[in-house]
Design a protein around this motif. Structure first.
Motif, PDB file in Angstrom:
ATOM      1  N   LEU A  13       0.820  -1.200   0.000  1.00  0.00           N
ATOM      2  CA  LEU A  13       0.000   0.000   0.000  1.00  0.00           C
ATOM      3  C   LEU A  13       0.861   1.260   0.000  1.00  0.00           C
ATOM      4  CD1 LEU A  13      -2.897  -0.738   2.540  1.00  0.00           C
ATOM      5  CD2 LEU A  13      -2.956  -0.861   0.036  1.00  0.00           C
ATOM      6  N   VAL A  14       0.487   2.210  -0.847  1.00  0.00           N
ATOM      7  CA  VAL A  14       1.148   3.506  -0.931  1.00  0.00           C
ATOM      8  C   VAL A  14       0.166   4.573  -0.456  1.00  0.00           C
ATOM      9  CG1 VAL A  14       2.044   5.254  -2.527  1.00  0.00           C
ATOM     10  CG2 VAL A  14       2.702   2.866  -2.792  1.00  0.00           C
ATOM     11  N   MET A  15       0.637   5.464   0.416  1.00  0.00           N
ATOM     12  CA  MET A  15      -0.180   6.573   0.887  1.00  0.00           C
ATOM     13  C   MET A  15       0.136   7.817   0.073  1.00  0.00           C
ATOM     14  SD  MET A  15      -0.499   8.316   4.709  1.00  0.00           S
ATOM     15  CE  MET A  15      -1.491   6.973   5.396  1.00  0.00           C
ATOM     16  N   THR A  16      -0.907   8.530  -0.318  1.00  0.00           N
ATOM     17  CA  THR A  16      -0.770   9.814  -0.995  1.00  0.00           C
ATOM     18  C   THR A  16      -1.993  10.655  -0.645  1.00  0.00           C
ATOM     19  OG1 THR A  16      -0.282  10.889  -3.118  1.00  0.00           O
ATOM     20  CG2 THR A  16      -1.897   9.087  -3.156  1.00  0.00           C
ATOM     21  N   ASN A  17      -2.162  11.777  -1.324  1.00  0.00           N
ATOM     22  CA  ASN A  17      -3.326  12.626  -1.078  1.00  0.00           C
ATOM     23  C   ASN A  17      -4.528  12.181  -1.896  1.00  0.00           C
ATOM     24  OD1 ASN A  17      -1.128  15.415  -1.001  1.00  0.00           O
ATOM     25  ND2 ASN A  17      -2.156  14.556   0.791  1.00  0.00           N
ATOM     26  N   ARG A  18      -5.690  12.439  -1.353  1.00  0.00           N
ATOM     27  CA  ARG A  18      -6.923  12.194  -2.107  1.00  0.00           C
ATOM     28  C   ARG A  18      -6.922  13.015  -3.390  1.00  0.00           C
ATOM     29  NH1 ARG A  18     -11.587  13.729   1.479  1.00  0.00           N
ATOM     30  NH2 ARG A  18     -10.761  15.810   1.059  1.00  0.00           N
ATOM     31  N   HIS A  19      -6.446  14.281  -3.326  1.00  0.00           N
ATOM     32  CA  HIS A  19      -6.499  15.132  -4.518  1.00  0.00           C
ATOM     33  C   HIS A  19      -5.519  14.670  -5.593  1.00  0.00           C
ATOM     34  CE1 HIS A  19      -3.151  17.566  -2.606  1.00  0.00           C
ATOM     35  NE2 HIS A  19      -2.776  17.661  -3.871  1.00  0.00           N
ATOM     36  N   VAL A  20      -4.550  13.834  -5.237  1.00  0.00           N
ATOM     37  CA  VAL A  20      -3.691  13.191  -6.231  1.00  0.00           C
ATOM     38  C   VAL A  20      -4.412  11.985  -6.834  1.00  0.00           C
ATOM     39  CG1 VAL A  20      -1.534  11.917  -6.597  1.00  0.00           C
ATOM     40  CG2 VAL A  20      -1.543  13.983  -5.177  1.00  0.00           C
ATOM     41  N   ALA A  21      -4.991  11.161  -5.974  1.00  0.00           N
ATOM     42  CA  ALA A  21      -5.611   9.913  -6.430  1.00  0.00           C
ATOM     43  C   ALA A  21      -6.820  10.144  -7.328  1.00  0.00           C
ATOM     44  CB  ALA A  21      -6.014   9.061  -5.232  1.00  0.00           C
ATOM     45  N   VAL A  22      -7.613  11.185  -7.063  1.00  0.00           N
ATOM     46  CA  VAL A  22      -8.837  11.370  -7.843  1.00  0.00           C
ATOM     47  C   VAL A  22      -8.543  11.748  -9.293  1.00  0.00           C
ATOM     48  CG1 VAL A  22     -10.252  11.971  -5.845  1.00  0.00           C
ATOM     49  CG2 VAL A  22      -9.074  13.783  -7.115  1.00  0.00           C
TER      50      VAL A  22
END
Length: 354
Positions: free
Chosen positions: A159-168
């Motif tokens: 699992l990689v964590m990033t921002n929601r605004h990146v993922a969307v």
């Protein structure tokens, strides 16, 4: 505003961030300036066509020499007059450039490590091995054939964590939850270093979770073709840092060009027009906002740093997930405050675990 307009804020900021003005001024003697120019714009560096119009690489080197020499003169004035010194715009830019090199640098990462720390950040050398582990576990989130979207870091084996605004940018909400958009090929490249073509790219195979409140997303890694780097997950802090006053932090990410927060001439001198590549950016914790479950920091982040880990230099646990900021301060989700969050617990995240 004219070039003769006095400015009072930069001296106060410089006095805080540089800490020891005399040591920095000593480092800006002619031989020190020449060493900085040679390291930052080496003979192998070639001016990108997007930089500074028709200026040659040699002209840019001469300009950097001049700016740093002016910065040294400004530091001498600050030592004499203190924070009440007033500066013209030209002097302010010179001082901001010095602060960027020595106070809040953005150190290029090459071969998984960083060069000699600047004056004032010698402490980084004592933590090199731990910092390199953070560097290894931080990658570029990008679309194959399209480019950089942001930064992410490994929090479990897959699992990689990033921002929601990146993922969307490549995910959509469906009836059963979040899924990848059709026709896009997102991936995480654990390298993405300056002047290095090698990749260690893993496909993003799915979405594990996107937080409904906080700017947090967890992406699932697929299997890379062939042999590829597979870093160890980073530790997430399970409790607040101790004394937050002047607590040293660092950030690893992929800053992009952003003229809205930093003067373009300073950006050029700091980054040599090498944007979207992996960098180490030390700074300090400024404050914690328990109500919003956020922290403020002053690492030199830019657009592209979204999703970067904000790491405690003492413990090397990830305190925050960077998501944005202003010229005054940057903001991150305070991860220790989400240690009992149901969504993150269901995803299998562990806090303060080896």
């Amino acid at each position: 505003m004219t070039a003769d307009t006095p400015r009072r804020d930069p001296p106060r900021r410089a006095s805080h961030l540089l800490r020891d003005l005399s040591r920095v001024r000593e480092a800006l003697r002619p031989e020190g300036v020449e060493a900085l120019v040679s390291a930052h714009l080496p003979p192998s560096w070639r001016r990108p066509t997007s930089v500074a119009g028709a200026m040659s690489a040699d002209a840019l080197r001469d300009e950097l020499r001049s700016v740093l020499a002016t910065g040294a003169q400004v530091l001498a004035r600050l030592e004499h007059a203190g924070e009440d010194a007033t500066l013209t715009d030209v002097e302010q830019v010179a001082l901001e450039t010095v602060v960027a090199f020595f106070g809040r640098p953005a150190l290029a990462v090459r071969n998984g490590s960083f060069g000699a720390p600047p004056v004032g950040w010698e402490v980084l050398e004592q933590h090199r091995e731990d910092i390199e582990r953070t560097i290894d576990a931080t990658g570029r989130i990008e679309l194959a054939g399209s480019g950089l979207l942001g930064t992410g870091f490994l929090v479990t084996e897959d699992l990689v964590m990033t921002n929601r605004h990146v993922a969307v940018q490549f995910c959509r909400h469906a009836s059963g939850g979040w899924v990848l958009r059709l026709g896009v090929v997102p991936q995480v490249d654990w390298l993405g270093e300056h002047l290095r073509d090698a990749q260690a790219a893993f496909p993003i195979s799915g979405v594990a979770a996107i937080h409904p409140v906080h700017d947090v997303a967890l992406l699932r890694l697929g299997t890379a073709k062939g042999a590829s780097l597979r870093p160890a997950p980073l530790r997430l802090a399970s409790r607040a840092p101790g004394d937050s006053a002047s607590r040293a932090l660092y950030c690893v990410g992929y800053p992009l060009k952003d003229h809205t927060r930093t003067p373009p001439e300073v950006l050029l001198r700091i980054f040599a027009d090498a944007f979207g590549v992996k960098r180490l950016q030390p700074g300090e914790l400024l404050s914690v906002d328990p109500a919003r479950q956020q922290l403020a920091h002053d690492c030199s982040t830019l657009g592209g740093s979204s999703g970067s880990p904000i790491v405690d230099l003492e413990t090397h646990a990830v305190l925050g997930l960077h998501f944005g900021g202003t010229r005054q301060e940057n903001h991150a989700v305070a991860l220790w405050q989400l240690a009992e969050d149901p969504l993150l617990r269901r995803a299998g995240l562990r806090f303060d675990s080896p």
